[in-house]
Design a protein around this motif. Structure first.
Motif, PDB file in Angstrom:
ATOM      1  N   VAL A 487      -5.966   2.431 -63.839  1.00 30.74           N
ATOM      2  CA  VAL A 487      -4.829   1.517 -63.929  1.00 30.74           C
ATOM      3  C   VAL A 487      -3.784   2.082 -64.890  1.00 30.74           C
ATOM      4  O   VAL A 487      -4.108   2.574 -65.975  1.00 30.74           O
ATOM      5  N   VAL A 488      -2.516   1.984 -64.480  1.00 37.33           N
ATOM      6  CA  VAL A 488      -1.408   2.360 -65.365  1.00 37.33           C
ATOM      7  C   VAL A 488      -1.003   1.179 -66.238  1.00 37.33           C
ATOM      8  O   VAL A 488      -0.978   1.270 -67.459  1.00 37.33           O
ATOM      9  N   ILE A 489      -0.682   0.051 -65.621  1.00 35.97           N
ATOM     10  CA  ILE A 489      -0.272  -1.160 -66.339  1.00 35.97           C
ATOM     11  C   ILE A 489      -1.293  -2.248 -66.058  1.00 35.97           C
ATOM     12  O   ILE A 489      -1.467  -2.671 -64.908  1.00 35.97           O
ATOM     13  N   GLN A 490      -1.980  -2.708 -67.086  1.00 34.29           N
ATOM     14  CA  GLN A 490      -2.916  -3.821 -66.949  1.00 34.29           C
ATOM     15  C   GLN A 490      -2.247  -5.067 -67.510  1.00 34.29           C
ATOM     16  O   GLN A 490      -2.004  -5.176 -68.716  1.00 34.29           O
ATOM     17  N   ALA A 491      -1.908  -6.005 -66.617  1.00 32.58           N
ATOM     18  CA  ALA A 491      -1.233  -7.238 -67.013  1.00 32.58           C
ATOM     19  C   ALA A 491      -2.283  -8.301 -67.315  1.00 32.58           C
ATOM     20  O   ALA A 491      -2.767  -9.008 -66.434  1.00 32.58           O
ATOM     21  N   GLY A 492      -2.656  -8.383 -68.574  1.00 32.26           N
ATOM     22  CA  GLY A 492      -3.685  -9.309 -69.003  1.00 32.26           C
ATOM     23  C   GLY A 492      -5.075  -8.747 -68.800  1.00 32.26           C
ATOM     24  O   GLY A 492      -5.340  -8.036 -67.828  1.00 32.26           O
ATOM     25  N   GLU A 520      -2.305  -3.587 -62.357  1.00 35.53           N
ATOM     26  CA  GLU A 520      -3.446  -4.472 -62.135  1.00 35.53           C
ATOM     27  C   GLU A 520      -3.121  -5.792 -62.809  1.00 35.53           C
ATOM     28  O   GLU A 520      -3.020  -5.865 -64.042  1.00 35.53           O
ATOM     29  N   TRP A 521      -2.956  -6.841 -61.999  1.00 36.22           N
ATOM     30  CA  TRP A 521      -2.505  -8.140 -62.507  1.00 36.22           C
ATOM     31  C   TRP A 521      -3.715  -9.058 -62.616  1.00 36.22           C
ATOM     32  O   TRP A 521      -4.270  -9.497 -61.620  1.00 36.22           O
ATOM     33  N   ASN A 522      -4.121  -9.351 -63.860  1.00 36.39           N
ATOM     34  CA  ASN A 522      -5.312 -10.158 -64.130  1.00 36.39           C
ATOM     35  C   ASN A 522      -5.011 -11.555 -64.653  1.00 36.39           C
ATOM     36  O   ASN A 522      -5.846 -12.463 -64.546  1.00 36.39           O
ATOM     37  N   VAL A 523      -3.877 -11.742 -65.267  1.00 34.80           N
ATOM     38  CA  VAL A 523      -3.588 -12.955 -66.018  1.00 34.80           C
ATOM     39  C   VAL A 523      -3.382 -14.139 -65.085  1.00 34.80           C
ATOM     40  O   VAL A 523      -2.874 -14.003 -63.972  1.00 34.80           O
ATOM     41  N   HIS A 524      -3.770 -15.315 -65.544  1.00 39.40           N
ATOM     42  CA  HIS A 524      -3.579 -16.569 -64.809  1.00 39.40           C
ATOM     43  C   HIS A 524      -2.755 -17.514 -65.671  1.00 39.40           C
ATOM     44  O   HIS A 524      -2.955 -17.593 -66.884  1.00 39.40           O
ATOM     45  N   ASP A 525      -1.834 -18.245 -65.036  1.00 37.21           N
ATOM     46  CA  ASP A 525      -1.032 -19.175 -65.828  1.00 37.21           C
ATOM     47  C   ASP A 525      -1.897 -20.312 -66.368  1.00 37.21           C
ATOM     48  O   ASP A 525      -2.881 -20.715 -65.748  1.00 37.21           O
ATOM     49  N   ALA A 531       3.611 -20.865 -62.705  1.00 35.73           N
ATOM     50  CA  ALA A 531       4.421 -19.646 -62.691  1.00 35.73           C
ATOM     51  C   ALA A 531       4.718 -19.119 -64.092  1.00 35.73           C
ATOM     52  O   ALA A 531       5.725 -18.445 -64.319  1.00 35.73           O
ATOM     53  N   ALA A 532       3.835 -19.407 -65.045  1.00 35.46           N
ATOM     54  CA  ALA A 532       4.012 -18.862 -66.392  1.00 35.46           C
ATOM     55  C   ALA A 532       3.704 -17.373 -66.445  1.00 35.46           C
ATOM     56  O   ALA A 532       4.091 -16.688 -67.387  1.00 35.46           O
ATOM     57  N   ALA A 533       2.981 -16.878 -65.444  1.00 32.15           N
ATOM     58  CA  ALA A 533       2.677 -15.449 -65.355  1.00 32.15           C
ATOM     59  C   ALA A 533       3.427 -14.892 -64.158  1.00 32.15           C
ATOM     60  O   ALA A 533       3.143 -15.254 -63.010  1.00 32.15           O
ATOM     61  N   GLY A 534       4.401 -14.031 -64.414  1.00 29.93           N
ATOM     62  CA  GLY A 534       5.202 -13.555 -63.300  1.00 29.93           C
ATOM     63  C   GLY A 534       6.019 -12.328 -63.632  1.00 29.93           C
ATOM     64  O   GLY A 534       6.051 -11.838 -64.762  1.00 29.93           O
ATOM     65  N   LEU A 564      -3.562  -7.745 -57.357  1.00 35.02           N
ATOM     66  CA  LEU A 564      -3.754  -9.073 -57.925  1.00 35.02           C
ATOM     67  C   LEU A 564      -5.239  -9.394 -57.840  1.00 35.02           C
ATOM     68  O   LEU A 564      -5.786  -9.565 -56.745  1.00 35.02           O
ATOM     69  N   THR A 565      -5.904  -9.459 -58.971  1.00 33.40           N
ATOM     70  CA  THR A 565      -7.350  -9.642 -58.985  1.00 33.40           C
ATOM     71  C   THR A 565      -7.710 -11.108 -58.757  1.00 33.40           C
ATOM     72  O   THR A 565      -6.863 -12.002 -58.792  1.00 33.40           O
ATOM     73  N   SER A 566      -8.991 -11.366 -58.539  1.00 33.51           N
ATOM     74  CA  SER A 566      -9.431 -12.681 -58.061  1.00 33.51           C
ATOM     75  C   SER A 566      -9.112 -13.808 -59.032  1.00 33.51           C
ATOM     76  O   SER A 566      -8.842 -14.937 -58.616  1.00 33.51           O
ATOM     77  N   GLY A 567      -9.124 -13.534 -60.322  1.00 35.77           N
ATOM     78  CA  GLY A 567      -8.881 -14.588 -61.302  1.00 35.77           C
ATOM     79  C   GLY A 567      -7.434 -14.757 -61.699  1.00 35.77           C
ATOM     80  O   GLY A 567      -7.125 -15.541 -62.596  1.00 35.77           O
ATOM     81  N   SER A 568      -6.536 -14.064 -61.037  1.00 28.18           N
ATOM     82  CA  SER A 568      -5.136 -14.079 -61.445  1.00 28.18           C
ATOM     83  C   SER A 568      -4.329 -15.128 -60.698  1.00 28.18           C
ATOM     84  O   SER A 568      -4.739 -15.649 -59.659  1.00 28.18           O
ATOM     85  N   SER A 569      -3.167 -15.436 -61.237  1.00 26.69           N
ATOM     86  CA  SER A 569      -2.095 -16.104 -60.512  1.00 26.69           C
ATOM     87  C   SER A 569      -0.849 -15.265 -60.730  1.00 26.69           C
ATOM     88  O   SER A 569      -0.771 -14.497 -61.690  1.00 26.69           O
ATOM     89  N   ALA A 570       0.144 -15.417 -59.852  1.00 28.29           N
ATOM     90  CA  ALA A 570       1.322 -14.563 -60.008  1.00 28.29           C
ATOM     91  C   ALA A 570       2.523 -15.181 -59.328  1.00 28.29           C
ATOM     92  O   ALA A 570       2.429 -15.699 -58.212  1.00 28.29           O
ATOM     93  N   TYR A 571       3.655 -15.106 -60.020  1.00 31.23           N
ATOM     94  CA  TYR A 571       4.953 -15.438 -59.428  1.00 31.23           C
ATOM     95  C   TYR A 571       5.747 -14.141 -59.415  1.00 31.23           C
ATOM     96  O   TYR A 571       6.138 -13.627 -60.466  1.00 31.23           O
TER      97      TYR A 571
END
Length: 758
Positions: A487-492, A520-525, A531-534, A564-571
């Motif tokens: 992963v280059v950028i791990q978001a959360g 890799e987008w892991n964070v969940h709002d 949509a706090a994570a976007g 977008l990993t299983s535990g994430s949310s994303a806007y």
């Protein structure tokens, strides 16, 4: 209350309730709300500007941030600013100085980026301001400035060449000094992907039969615009483009709110129309490649008041497809005709009512390839509550601009030791800054190219904003092996919760980087903060100077664009995951062959809101696996131009860990969208395009560039509206068996089906 005052209030309320899962080492308390005084200028005006263009021929002297007042502009409505003479042309000088790409001098360039900044004030203009390539025109977000057209104004109040990487935000464009009988256009916006209009208001005459027009768009391949208002005029907007997403459009007191010239597919999400004669006036009936009109119009969550006709087609359908139309959650108040035809025929009566789900075009379901032409109620997708706002509409969230925040609440990445010069390894400096200040400072990435050689971990709680699309560029041995992707950028961190915002950034590689997972987008709002994570106006751009026919490791740019990993949310709004098909920095924009394994992979259980495009990846552009609660619109893809030479998945291999689709001798090109074991997926507008077979377009006349492009397995629950395809034999497949034949849905250059569900 004005549009921008409402935005400021909403931003303030959200900021006060911000939750973060952790704080940086130097943080004693969370960031909280903005502390800027009402009289303070917008933070972008006063922050220390040390941005550079790493690969400019003279990076030490090239100026990225340009305040028009530093170029002589006054903003007092007394001076004329005319781009016709550079000596006295203050906005134009701010735009063009430094040998920038624009004005017809070149097609594209990434080495002359700029922010052209307008402080609050009123700027009297006498002729058009041309936007150069790779430019963000930004006004004071606290009190947007006004561009006031003089009574003698001649031309467009704002114009641009058709291309990518342009953004205009926080402006009021006022045409009302121009005589009502004079043709006048506020925005000439013929643009492509990676562009945005945000928080723009256009004021026009309200006189009867006036000739003012808020926006004119005659071509392009967009694109996103949102939070825009047009008051008065003959047309609020008049648009023709391959595809676009428009969110939160308001038109008041116009003769026609939206005039549609042509398209392959437009999605309008959140529309308010007040006191107009016609809401949408659409040129229709062109169903051949030589006669392109409006192919597909999808409108969701509209409120229309005191308007004679909501949607008017230029010709009647007469029982067959002549332009697809989808209406979903449309609230009418005193609108006599909901859908009509020029000349007076009523297709759907109006009044004061709500239209739940209505369509005009060819409708399908399940595995049946039999079309049903429909002018009436169509399938109404289940909308999970997590995707909706308090009014029951698909949620939208404006691009964060931090207008209430003081300069002291930001930290510059360059002031923390990062160089951004395109060759110094900035990995440690960036990670240290995030570890120190995430959650209590907004991290400002000064313009530059930040070279990294290992994963950057962005903790939940971080808020990141770039300057003229600041670049993080990954390279080195850590990202070189496709058998060991990194992963280059791990978001959360995995399963983390919190606010995480990224805006105005670009993520890329310096190959060979066949093992790079760009994001890799892991964070969940957090609960209660939709949509706090976007990510907004931020893109993955993968390219190198590899001529057509190149097939070697040096031309392998990435393993995966975004996960977008299983535990994430994303806007994700205005996101462009692009493996380049042409060179942005050579004359002529020559074709190139670059290889990225995969586009966007979502395993998220949601909620996910996805407005964007993904193009030219080898295996797929979108893959949804065990995904839930997704709203997608408008999804646009292109198959790599070189395929099937080599045939997919080459030069990559399928990997079961990533649930990759399988390929065969008959399925040997990239999927536009591939959905497995997923539920509550709403696709509200899509364009899946295959223009070539090994750089030849002979296949377009017979739609044999590839056999299948959009697949849903038998275990998934998907509703798709307004889907257009080009160059493919089947528009939709179930478990890799072709279902919807493109030959049944000719609708212009593209083929369109109006709705499908399973």
């Amino acid at each position: 209350m004005s549009h921008y005052s409402k935005s400021l209030l909403l931003s303030s309320l959200l900021a006060l309730s911000t939750f973060v899962s952790g704080l940086g080492r130097s943080c004693s308390a969370p960031l909280g709300g903005g502390t800027a005084a009402p009289s303070d200028p917008y933070w972008l005006q006063t922050i220390k500007h040390q941005g550079t263009s790493a690969f400019n021929s003279d990076p030490s002297s090239y100026q990225v941030f340009r305040n028009v007042k530093d170029f002589g502009a006054k903003g007092d409505a007394c001076y004329f600013y005319s781009p016709k003479t550079l000596t006295y042309s203050y906005p134009s000088s701010a735009m063009s100085s430094g040998g920038r790409c624009g004005g017809g001098s070149c097609n594209s360039s990434t080495v002359t980026p700029a922010i052209v900044y307008f402080p609050t004030g009123t700027y009297l203009v006498s002729s058009a301001i041309d936007t150069y390539y790779y430019t963000q025109i930004i006004g004071d977000a606290k009190k947007p400035p006004t561009l006031l057209a003089s009574s003698s104004f001649n031309g467009f109040a704002h114009s641009s060449w058709a291309s990518s990487y342009r953004s205009v935000r926080n402006l009021i464009i006022d045409l009302r000094r121009i005589p009502a009988s004079t043709s006048a256009i506020g925005l000439h916006w013929q643009v492509s992907q990676g562009t945005s209009l945000i928080n723009v208001v256009v004021e026009m005459s309200t006189a009867s039969d006036n000739n003012h027009q808020g926006m004119f768009m005659e071509n392009g391949s967009g694109g996103f615009m949102g939070d825009i208002i047009f008051n008065g005029g003959k047309y609020g907007i008049q648009v023709g483009n391959q595809q676009f997403t428009v969110r939160n459009l308001t038109v008041n007191n116009a003769a026609t709110a939206v005039s549609g010239i042509w398209n392959w597919g437009f999605t309008f999400q959140g529309v308010t129309i007040n006191n107009c004669k016609i809401g949408f006036d659409l040129a229709t009936g062109g169903t051949s490649k030589s006669n392109q009109t409006v192919g597909s119009e999808a409108i969701i969550d509209a409120v229309v008041t005191n308007t004679s006709v909501f949607v008017r087609s230029s010709v009647a359908s007469n029982g067959q497809l002549a332009g697809s139309l989808v209406l979903n959650n449309i609230k009418l108040s005193n609108v006599p005709t909901a859908v009509g035809v020029a000349g007076g025929t009523t297709v759907l009566a109006g009044g004061t009512k709500t239209i739940a789900s209505w369509g005009q075009g060819n409708v399908y379901s399940g595995t049946s390839g039999s079309k049903t032409f429909t002018q009436g109620n169509i399938v109404s997708a289940n909308k999970p509550s997590v995707l909706l706002d308090s009014a029951g509409r698909i949620l939208g969230k404006a691009h964060p601009q931090y207008e209430n925040y003081a300069v002291s609440q930001f930290i510059s990445i360059k002031s923390q030791g990062a160089k951004g010069d395109g060759h110094t390894d900035d990995t440690t400096a960036i990670q240290n800054a995030l570890d120190e200040y995430a959650g209590c400072k907004i991290i400002f990435f000064d313009a530059g190219t930040y070279y990294v050689t290992d994963t950057i971990n962005i903790p939940a709680g971080a808020q990141i904003v770039g300057e003229a699309w600041s670049v993080i560029m990954a390279g080195g041995s850590a990202f070189s092996d496709q058998n060991n992707p990194r992963v280059v950028i791990q978001a959360g961190a995995a399963n983390s919760q919190g606010v995480l915002e990224i805006s105005d950034m670009v993520f890329t590689t310096a190959g060979p980087t066949a093992g790079a997972i760009m994001i890799e987008w892991n964070v969940h709002d957090p609960s209660g903060q939709q949509a706090a994570a976007g990510m907004w106006d931020s893109h993955v751009r993968l390219y190198s100077q590899c001529p057509p026919g190149s097939d070697n490791s040096a031309c392998q740019a990435a393993f995966l664009g975004m996960h977008l990993t299983s535990g994430s949310s994303a806007y994700l709004e205005g996101t462009w995951v692009w493996t380049a098909d042409h060179d942005l920095d050579t004359s002529g924009s020559s074709n190139i062959s670059i290889f990225t394994g995969r586009g966007i992979l979502s395993e998220s259980r949601g909620p996910v809101w996805l407005i964007g495009t993904s193009e030219h990846a080898v295996l797929y552009q979108y893959s949804l696996v065990n995904a839930q609660n997704h709203y997608i619109g408008f999804a646009q893809t292109e198959t790599p131009y070189y395929q099937p030479s080599p045939a997919a998945p080459a030069p990559y291999s399928t990997v079961s860990t990533y649930n990759d689709p399988t390929f065969s001798s008959s399925i040997d090109m990239a999927w536009g969208m591939y959905i497995q074991s997923s539920n509550d997926i709403i696709i509200f507008g899509a364009g899946f395009y295959s223009f070539f077979r090994n750089y030849s377009q002979d296949c377009l006349t017979t739609n044999t560039c590839q056999a299948q492009i959009f697949n849903v397995d038998s275990a998934s629950d998907v509703t798709a509206y307004s889907v257009s395809t080009i160059g493919t034999t089947y528009q939709l497949s179930v478990s890799q068996d072709g279902v919807i034949r493109s030959s049944d849905n000719a609708d212009g250059f593209q083929e369109t089906f109006t709705a499908w569900s399973k």
